[in-house]
Scaffold this motif. Sequence first.
Motif, short mmCIF file in Angstrom:
data_model
loop_
_atom_site.label_atom_id
_atom_site.label_comp_id
_atom_site.label_asym_id
_atom_site.label_seq_id
_atom_site.Cartn_x
_atom_site.Cartn_y
_atom_site.Cartn_z
N LEU A 27 26.17 -12.13 -31.81
CA LEU A 27 25.69 -10.80 -31.41
C LEU A 27 26.55 -9.69 -32.01
CD1 LEU A 27 24.75 -11.30 -27.67
CD2 LEU A 27 23.21 -10.71 -29.54
N ALA A 28 27.86 -9.88 -32.00
CA ALA A 28 28.75 -8.87 -32.57
C ALA A 28 28.46 -8.67 -34.06
CB ALA A 28 30.21 -9.28 -32.37
N ARG A 29 28.27 -9.75 -34.80
CA ARG A 29 27.94 -9.64 -36.24
C ARG A 29 26.62 -8.93 -36.47
NH1 ARG A 29 29.55 -14.95 -36.30
NH2 ARG A 29 27.39 -15.63 -36.39
N GLU A 30 25.59 -9.33 -35.72
CA GLU A 30 24.26 -8.74 -35.89
C GLU A 30 24.27 -7.24 -35.56
OE1 GLU A 30 21.27 -10.21 -37.06
OE2 GLU A 30 22.74 -11.71 -37.67
N LEU A 31 24.91 -6.88 -34.47
CA LEU A 31 24.96 -5.47 -34.07
C LEU A 31 25.78 -4.65 -35.05
CD1 LEU A 31 25.33 -6.02 -30.24
CD2 LEU A 31 23.37 -4.96 -31.41
N THR A 32 26.88 -5.20 -35.55
CA THR A 32 27.68 -4.51 -36.56
C THR A 32 26.86 -4.28 -37.82
OG1 THR A 32 29.73 -5.43 -35.68
CG2 THR A 32 29.79 -4.63 -37.94
N ALA A 33 26.11 -5.30 -38.23
CA ALA A 33 25.27 -5.18 -39.43
C ALA A 33 24.20 -4.10 -39.26
CB ALA A 33 24.61 -6.53 -39.76
N LEU A 34 23.78 -3.87 -38.02
CA LEU A 34 22.78 -2.82 -37.75
C LEU A 34 23.42 -1.44 -37.60
CD1 LEU A 34 20.52 -4.75 -35.23
CD2 LEU A 34 19.90 -4.02 -37.54
N GLY A 35 24.74 -1.36 -37.75
CA GLY A 35 25.41 -0.07 -37.72
C GLY A 35 26.01 0.32 -36.38
N PHE A 36 25.99 -0.59 -35.42
CA PHE A 36 26.58 -0.29 -34.12
C PHE A 36 28.09 -0.46 -34.17
CE2 PHE A 36 22.23 -1.12 -32.94
CZ PHE A 36 22.00 -0.23 -31.90
N GLU A 55 38.03 -18.69 -26.73
CA GLU A 55 38.00 -17.32 -26.24
C GLU A 55 36.70 -17.07 -25.52
OE1 GLU A 55 37.91 -14.09 -29.08
OE2 GLU A 55 36.92 -15.35 -30.55
N ARG A 56 36.74 -16.11 -24.64
CA ARG A 56 35.56 -15.73 -23.85
C ARG A 56 35.55 -14.22 -23.77
NH1 ARG A 56 34.23 -17.03 -17.64
NH2 ARG A 56 32.04 -17.46 -17.94
N PHE A 57 34.41 -13.59 -24.06
CA PHE A 57 34.37 -12.13 -24.08
C PHE A 57 32.95 -11.62 -23.88
CE2 PHE A 57 34.08 -13.86 -28.37
CZ PHE A 57 32.94 -13.28 -28.87
N ASP A 58 32.88 -10.37 -23.41
CA ASP A 58 31.62 -9.63 -23.37
C ASP A 58 31.53 -8.82 -24.66
OD1 ASP A 58 30.86 -10.49 -20.83
OD2 ASP A 58 31.86 -8.81 -19.83
N VAL A 59 30.32 -8.51 -25.06
CA VAL A 59 30.11 -7.68 -26.24
C VAL A 59 29.61 -6.32 -25.77
CG1 VAL A 59 28.77 -7.41 -28.37
CG2 VAL A 59 29.56 -9.67 -27.68
N TYR A 60 30.32 -5.28 -26.19
CA TYR A 60 29.93 -3.91 -25.89
C TYR A 60 29.58 -3.24 -27.21
CZ TYR A 60 30.12 0.97 -24.56
OH TYR A 60 29.80 2.28 -24.36
N ALA A 61 28.39 -2.68 -27.30
CA ALA A 61 27.97 -2.03 -28.54
C ALA A 61 27.41 -0.65 -28.23
CB ALA A 61 26.90 -2.87 -29.25
N GLY A 62 27.74 0.28 -29.09
CA GLY A 62 27.24 1.64 -28.94
C GLY A 62 26.98 2.25 -30.31
N ILE A 63 26.37 3.40 -30.30
CA ILE A 63 26.08 4.09 -31.56
C ILE A 63 27.39 4.65 -32.10
CG2 ILE A 63 24.82 5.99 -32.62
CD1 ILE A 63 22.69 5.56 -30.40
N ARG A 64 27.67 4.31 -33.34
CA ARG A 64 28.94 4.72 -33.98
C ARG A 64 29.14 6.23 -33.88
NH1 ARG A 64 31.69 1.38 -36.78
NH2 ARG A 64 29.93 0.06 -37.31
N GLY A 65 30.32 6.61 -33.37
CA GLY A 65 30.66 8.03 -33.29
C GLY A 65 30.12 8.75 -32.08
N GLN A 66 29.36 8.08 -31.23
CA GLN A 66 28.81 8.73 -30.03
C GLN A 66 29.35 8.06 -28.78
OE1 GLN A 66 24.59 9.04 -29.87
NE2 GLN A 66 24.39 9.90 -31.90
N ARG A 67 29.66 8.88 -27.81
CA ARG A 67 30.10 8.35 -26.51
C ARG A 67 28.89 8.28 -25.60
NH1 ARG A 67 35.60 8.44 -25.34
NH2 ARG A 67 35.03 8.55 -23.15
N PRO A 68 28.78 7.23 -24.79
CA PRO A 68 27.62 7.13 -23.88
C PRO A 68 27.68 8.22 -22.81
CG PRO A 68 29.20 5.42 -23.39
CD PRO A 68 29.70 6.13 -24.64
N GLU A 69 26.53 8.69 -22.42
CA GLU A 69 26.45 9.66 -21.33
C GLU A 69 26.52 8.88 -20.02
OE1 GLU A 69 23.22 12.69 -19.41
OE2 GLU A 69 23.26 12.49 -21.59
N VAL A 70 27.51 9.19 -19.22
CA VAL A 70 27.67 8.51 -17.94
C VAL A 70 27.16 9.43 -16.86
CG1 VAL A 70 29.32 7.47 -16.34
CG2 VAL A 70 29.67 7.28 -18.82
N VAL A 71 26.27 8.92 -16.03
CA VAL A 71 25.66 9.74 -15.00
C VAL A 71 26.28 9.42 -13.65
CG1 VAL A 71 23.47 10.68 -14.26
CG2 VAL A 71 23.53 9.20 -16.22
#
Length: 71
Positions: A27-36, A55-71
Amino acid sequence: MDPIALTRRLVDIESISGNEAAVGAFLARELTALGFEVRKIPVPFPPEIPAAGRERFDVYAGIRGQRPEVV
């Protein structure tokens, strides 16, 4: 991206408890390839599952250069 093909590829990766690293890496590779922007967030193993060098980890992906809006 074809959602059916993506789902098929995900289902084909063994990801039982304690052995999720391969699907997370995929998932990390695919999302990185899509520009996340992708981060792996470490997750501890439960006491009943030995880490044994894995190793064990969660994957967090966001739009490069943008911070998520937290409500």
